[in-house]
Design an enzyme around this catalytic site. Structure first.
Site, PDB file in Angstrom:
ATOM      1  N   ASN A  63      43.056  50.055  38.296  1.00 35.50           N
ATOM      2  CA  ASN A  63      42.258  49.745  37.211  1.00 35.50           C
ATOM      3  C   ASN A  63      42.793  48.765  36.428  1.00 35.50           C
ATOM      4  OD1 ASN A  63      40.329  51.501  37.437  1.00 35.50           O
ATOM      5  ND2 ASN A  63      41.727  53.324  37.137  1.00 35.50           N
ATOM      6  N   GLU A 112      36.909  41.629  41.144  1.00 34.29           N
ATOM      7  CA  GLU A 112      37.624  42.505  41.814  1.00 34.29           C
ATOM      8  C   GLU A 112      38.685  41.918  42.823  1.00 34.29           C
ATOM      9  OE1 GLU A 112      37.906  45.581  40.527  1.00 34.29           O
ATOM     10  OE2 GLU A 112      36.009  46.187  39.758  1.00 34.29           O
ATOM     11  N   HIS A 125      40.620  47.361  33.559  1.00 33.97           N
ATOM     12  CA  HIS A 125      39.389  48.184  33.370  1.00 33.97           C
ATOM     13  C   HIS A 125      39.433  48.858  32.204  1.00 33.97           C
ATOM     14  CE1 HIS A 125      39.004  47.281  37.592  1.00 33.97           C
ATOM     15  NE2 HIS A 125      38.201  48.220  37.822  1.00 33.97           N
ATOM     16  N   HIS A 145      29.925  44.778  35.738  1.00 33.22           N
ATOM     17  CA  HIS A 145      31.194  45.402  35.903  1.00 33.22           C
ATOM     18  C   HIS A 145      32.154  44.583  36.102  1.00 33.22           C
ATOM     19  CE1 HIS A 145      34.126  48.562  36.724  1.00 33.22           C
ATOM     20  NE2 HIS A 145      34.487  47.826  37.738  1.00 33.22           N
ATOM     21  N   LYS A 165      36.461  57.458  45.330  1.00 32.16           N
ATOM     22  CA  LYS A 165      35.772  57.595  43.884  1.00 32.16           C
ATOM     23  C   LYS A 165      34.446  57.613  43.753  1.00 32.16           C
ATOM     24  CE  LYS A 165      39.859  56.365  40.955  1.00 32.16           C
ATOM     25  NZ  LYS A 165      40.171  55.671  39.971  1.00 32.16           N
ATOM     26  N   LYS A 188      43.617  47.940  48.927  1.00 29.42           N
ATOM     27  CA  LYS A 188      43.373  48.964  48.261  1.00 29.42           C
ATOM     28  C   LYS A 188      43.692  50.273  49.357  1.00 29.42           C
ATOM     29  CE  LYS A 188      39.684  51.509  46.121  1.00 29.42           C
ATOM     30  NZ  LYS A 188      38.688  51.461  45.040  1.00 29.42           N
ATOM     31  N   HIS A 213      36.046  48.461  30.747  1.00 31.78           N
ATOM     32  CA  HIS A 213      35.140  49.649  30.559  1.00 31.78           C
ATOM     33  C   HIS A 213      34.601  49.686  29.231  1.00 31.78           C
ATOM     34  CE1 HIS A 213      36.472  52.129  34.253  1.00 31.78           C
ATOM     35  NE2 HIS A 213      35.432  51.184  34.590  1.00 31.78           N
ATOM     36  N   ARG A 224      47.854  54.880  42.260  1.00 39.25           N
ATOM     37  CA  ARG A 224      46.368  54.353  42.013  1.00 39.25           C
ATOM     38  C   ARG A 224      45.607  53.837  40.829  1.00 39.25           C
ATOM     39  NH1 ARG A 224      41.278  57.021  45.442  1.00 39.25           N
ATOM     40  NH2 ARG A 224      39.732  55.336  44.563  1.00 39.25           N
ATOM     41  N   ARG A 264      27.586  71.682  49.069  1.00 33.41           N
ATOM     42  CA  ARG A 264      29.140  71.681  48.910  1.00 33.41           C
ATOM     43  C   ARG A 264      29.889  70.740  49.932  1.00 33.41           C
ATOM     44  NH1 ARG A 264      28.231  77.272  48.988  1.00 33.41           N
ATOM     45  NH2 ARG A 264      28.095  78.251  46.712  1.00 33.41           N
ATOM     46  N   GLU A 304      44.978  59.550  42.352  1.00 29.83           N
ATOM     47  CA  GLU A 304      45.507  58.835  40.862  1.00 29.83           C
ATOM     48  C   GLU A 304      46.485  59.769  40.373  1.00 29.83           C
ATOM     49  OE1 GLU A 304      42.549  56.060  39.384  1.00 29.83           O
ATOM     50  OE2 GLU A 304      43.611  56.393  37.480  1.00 29.83           O
TER      51      GLU A 304
END
Ligand code: NAD
Ligand code: GLY
Length: 370
Positions: A251, A191, A254, A271, A149, A233, A258, A247, A127, A243
């Site tokens: 992206n 990026e 993206h 990427h 993330k 960032k 993606h 936030r 956990r 987000e």
């Protein structure tokens, strides 16, 4: 400038619940002070992959040896295609077989793939155990190692299974970039470029002027680019860790990107390559919707081109693009939401007329490679 005399840049990420440093500089793997003050534990586990492991694990072991009585390494197979449950289980198998307790500290030594998986494993194991990011790609140093993330891919969508889970420290040793292949380095530049259009017009101007120095991996230019990227960032993540709104601007590029990555099969386009082309599609869409002036979109295209990134989208078929974009995490109630530009330095998240989106995709697919 020698590694020893070069300055160390420090950026703080503060989400309210978590606060940690990003340290940026040369020779950090060899500097004792950088590794002090981390969570105390008997055991530490380095998670890396079969490419980075042989290059950088020894240096990291040396740095960690004074702090942890028991050090071990898990070496995952390399590649985006292995960002999956099977790799996650290899990490869990190792942690359990080594009787790691809940104080054990995980160190992610690698690019975004290793970092995302290590963070996910750290968030789940017992956990939650502490973890530290030691990013070794440009992309990971400016983006994926910061902000918490963590995820693995699912065949139906990228980064769909994961957690928000913050590292205890991010240690960006610029020297590790020396072994990074050129294509991977350029992917990371995408990026870096991203931060200008979404948040900082002056940084965009700086990037236009300094791109040759960045492509030559000049340490001072690199340190500035990484620091500014991390500052932007950290600022965004500090305001909106989960987000809920802001936030999402991180992206930019993206939603299209993606779709390209998933549509071609993970690993076909890198990427950052997909994000670079995706940023141009998002800029095209911003112009088509009357939000952005065409001159700014042209400047972005010139920068992406100068960064050696693809500008023409692969032909996945229009319906496949739309299907894949529908899986984007920003989609709400079946409506795709896009990060668009109002000007260089200012982004907003909004829906768009699907017919215009189709035109944009078609145009980028048909564009002649110059
Ligand atoms: P990557 O982790 O696959 O690394 C790229 C390649 O470079 C790999 O083959 C790796 O083994 C090799 N490599 C890494 N460091 C090296 C070094 N110093 N020398 C030689 N080879 C080295 O790819 P990436 O571009 O770093 O990261 C992409 C991943 O990051 C994607 O999975 C993406 O989804 C994720 N990502 C996550 C976030 C986030 O916020 N968590 C943000 C952006 C991207
Ligand atoms: N890379 C996007 C984010 O961290 O939110």
């Amino acid at each position: 400038m020698s590694a020893d005399s070069s300055p160390i840049e420090r950026v703080v990420v503060d989400t309210g619940a978590d606060r940690y440093d990003i340290l940026i500089g040369r020779g950090l793997l060899g500097r004792a002070d950088i590794w002090a003050g981390l969570p105390k534990a008997r055991q530490a586990v380095i998670v890396t992959n079969s490419t980075i492991g042989p290059l950088w694990t020894d240096a990291l072991c040396k740095a960690l040896a004074p702090h942890y009585a028991q050090l071990s390494t898990v070496e995952l197979p390399d590649g985006e295609a292995h960002k999956d449950w099977s790799s996650m289980n290899r990490i869990f198998d190792h942690l359990l077989a080594s009787t790691c307790d809940r104080k054990t500290v995980l160190f992610a030594l690698g690019g975004g793939v290793v970092g995302d998986m290590t963070g996910f494993a750290a968030g789940c194991y017992m956990r939650g155990v502490p973890f530290v990011q030691v990013p070794t790609t440009l992309l990971a140093q400016v983006d994926s190692s910061v902000g918490g993330k963590t995820a693995i891919n699912h065949p139906l969508g990228k980064n769909m299974i994961g957690l928000f889970y913050q590292p205890r420290r991010v240690i960006c040793d610029l020297d590790t970039l020396a072994t990074l292949p050129e294509r991977e380095y350029l992917s990371g530049l995408a990026e870096v470029v991203k931060y200008g259009p979404i948040a900082d017009a002056a940084f965009f101007d700086w990037l236009e002027a300094q791109l040759p120095a960045l492509r030559a991996r000049e340490p001072l230019a690199l340190a500035h680019a990484i620091r500014r990227s991390c500052e932007i960032k950290a600022d965004v993540v500090g305001q909106d860790e989960r987000e809920a709104g802001l936030r999402a601007i991180l992206n930019f590029g993206h939603t299209f990107g993606h779709a390209i990555e998933t549509g071609l099969g993970y690993g076909e386009w890198l990427h950052g390559e997909a994000v670079g082309c995706g940023m141009l599609m998002a800029a095209d869409l911003s112009v088509a919707l009357g939000l952005l002036d065409p001159g700014s979109a042209q400047r972005l295209e010139a920068l992406v081109t100068a960064a050696g990134l693809p500008t023409r989208a692969p032909d996945l078929g229009l319906s496949r693009y739309l299907e894949l974009m529908g899986h984007d995490k920003k989609a709400e109630g079946g409506h795709i939401r896009y990060v668009l530009l109002e000007r260089l330095g200012q982004a907003r998240v909004t829906e768009a007329d699907p017919r215009i989106v189709e035109q944009i995709i078609t145009r980028r697919v048909e564009l002649r490679a110059s």
